[in-house]
Write an enzyme that holds these catalytic residues in place. Sequence first.
Site, PDB file in Angstrom:
ATOM      1  N   SER A  32      29.231 104.598 -72.276  1.00 39.68           N
ATOM      2  CA  SER A  32      29.772 104.588 -73.669  1.00 39.68           C
ATOM      3  C   SER A  32      30.228 103.737 -74.506  1.00 39.68           C
ATOM      4  O   SER A  32      30.757 102.352 -73.587  1.00 39.68           O
ATOM      5  CB  SER A  32      31.634 105.506 -74.354  1.00 39.68           C
ATOM      6  OG  SER A  32      31.331 105.477 -75.530  1.00 39.68           O
ATOM      7  N   SER A  34      31.140 103.000 -77.093  1.00 37.69           N
ATOM      8  CA  SER A  34      32.764 103.224 -78.331  1.00 37.69           C
ATOM      9  C   SER A  34      33.922 102.268 -77.653  1.00 37.69           C
ATOM     10  O   SER A  34      34.657 101.475 -78.135  1.00 37.69           O
ATOM     11  CB  SER A  34      33.610 105.078 -78.029  1.00 37.69           C
ATOM     12  OG  SER A  34      32.098 105.421 -78.622  1.00 37.69           O
ATOM     13  N   THR A  79      33.330 112.959 -76.732  1.00 33.44           N
ATOM     14  CA  THR A  79      31.686 113.078 -76.614  1.00 33.44           C
ATOM     15  C   THR A  79      31.586 114.230 -75.116  1.00 33.44           C
ATOM     16  O   THR A  79      32.118 114.932 -75.007  1.00 33.44           O
ATOM     17  CB  THR A  79      30.931 112.002 -75.760  1.00 33.44           C
ATOM     18  OG1 THR A  79      29.836 111.776 -76.054  1.00 33.44           O
ATOM     19  CG2 THR A  79      31.932 111.549 -74.337  1.00 33.44           C
ATOM     20  N   LYS A  83      32.713 118.554 -76.437  1.00 30.17           N
ATOM     21  CA  LYS A  83      32.774 118.727 -78.052  1.00 30.17           C
ATOM     22  C   LYS A  83      33.237 120.006 -78.630  1.00 30.17           C
ATOM     23  O   LYS A  83      34.029 120.482 -79.715  1.00 30.17           O
ATOM     24  CB  LYS A  83      31.994 118.592 -78.284  1.00 30.17           C
ATOM     25  CG  LYS A  83      31.190 116.413 -78.835  1.00 30.17           C
ATOM     26  CD  LYS A  83      30.220 116.017 -79.173  1.00 30.17           C
ATOM     27  CE  LYS A  83      29.803 115.300 -79.731  1.00 30.17           C
ATOM     28  NZ  LYS A  83      29.118 114.152 -80.310  1.00 30.17           N
ATOM     29  N   ASP A 119      30.609 113.108 -87.199  1.00 29.26           N
ATOM     30  CA  ASP A 119      29.365 112.623 -87.587  1.00 29.26           C
ATOM     31  C   ASP A 119      28.551 112.684 -88.825  1.00 29.26           C
ATOM     32  O   ASP A 119      27.789 111.886 -88.920  1.00 29.26           O
ATOM     33  CB  ASP A 119      28.332 113.887 -86.200  1.00 29.26           C
ATOM     34  CG  ASP A 119      28.473 113.449 -84.975  1.00 29.26           C
ATOM     35  OD1 ASP A 119      28.691 111.115 -84.605  1.00 29.26           O
ATOM     36  OD2 ASP A 119      29.025 113.048 -84.054  1.00 29.26           O
ATOM     37  N   ALA A 145      18.020 120.589 -82.406  1.00 29.41           N
ATOM     38  CA  ALA A 145      18.767 121.587 -83.733  1.00 29.41           C
ATOM     39  C   ALA A 145      19.403 121.741 -82.799  1.00 29.41           C
ATOM     40  O   ALA A 145      21.129 122.520 -82.929  1.00 29.41           O
ATOM     41  CB  ALA A 145      18.401 123.399 -83.334  1.00 29.41           C
TER      42      ALA A 145
END
Length: 292
Positions: A32, A34, A79, A83, A119, A145
Site C-alpha cells: 500500500s 497509503s 483495502t 471492504k 472512491d 464492473a
Amino acid sequence: MSMRASAEPPVARPIGGATHVAGVIGWPVEHSLSPVIHNAAFAALDMDWVYVPLPVAPGALRGAAAGLVSLGFRGANVTMPHKTESAEIAGELSDEARRLRAVNTLVVSGDTLQGHNTDTPGFDRFLRRDAGFDPAGCSALVLGAGGAARAVALALGLAGAARLKVAVREEARARDLVAAVDGTGLQVDVIPFDEAESVTADLVVNATPLGADGVTAPPLPAVDPAVVVVDLLYRAAPTPWLVAAREAGAEVSGGLGLLLHQAALSFELWTGTPAPLEAMSAAALGALAERH
C-alpha cells in the site's frame, strides 16, 4: 494539482503519547502507498499524527475493527479483502458506502465506527479538478464492473451523467453496479467486453487489471481530442493502453489522481483539515519511482 516531487520532503515529528494514530487495514498490506501518502501529509502540516499498516487476515476483521476503538485510533482506510465486510460492521454508513456496500474509510466516533467510501467523491474530484471534465450530461464507457468500476459509475450517476455502457465478460458481474446507481437517473447498458471498441463516449475508464503487466491492454474504442481516457491503474509511467489513447489524440490520465483524492477525503474525515495534495502527490510519485 502538481505532480512534481519535492526535493526536500518534510521531516516527520517524533511519536509520543499524544500522537493520533490512523492506518490501513488489508491482507496483504505491505504494497500500500497509503502510509507514504498520509505520513507525508501529516509531516507537511506538522501534525502530531502517524499512519501505520495493519495487516489483518481474512476472518479477523471484526476483532481488528473493535481494536481501533479500544486502542484509540482515529480511523483507518480499508483495502482488499475487507471492504464489503467493513460495510457490514460499521455502525453508521455514508450514502456512497451504503449504495456500494463497500467501505474504504472508517472513522472512530466515540465507541462507534462510521463507514465511508471516498472512491466515489474522490473520482468526482479527480475528474473536475485534474482532468477538467464536467460529467454532467456526458456519455461514458467503463471497462469492468468490480469495486472500482462501481465507485466510478456511482460518481457519474450522482454528477448527472446521462448514459453509461459497462463492458464485462459476463453480464451477471454488472448486477451490483446497476443496483448501486439505481435512482440516480443514469441510463446503464451492459455490453460484452469485446464490443467495447465500437462504443462512442465522452469518457472512457479502464477499471480492470488489464495492463498491469505493462504489456497487455484492454480494448480501446475510437477516441479523439474531445474524449477523456482514464486508466485507474497507477504506475510511474503510462500504461500501454494510455499510450495508445494519447497517440490517438485523447486526453489521458492514470489512476494516481483518484488514489490521491480519495486519500485526501479520508484525511479530511479524520482530521477536519484540508489535505495538502502537493505533499501527498510528491510522496506518491517518489514511492512509485522507487518501485518501478
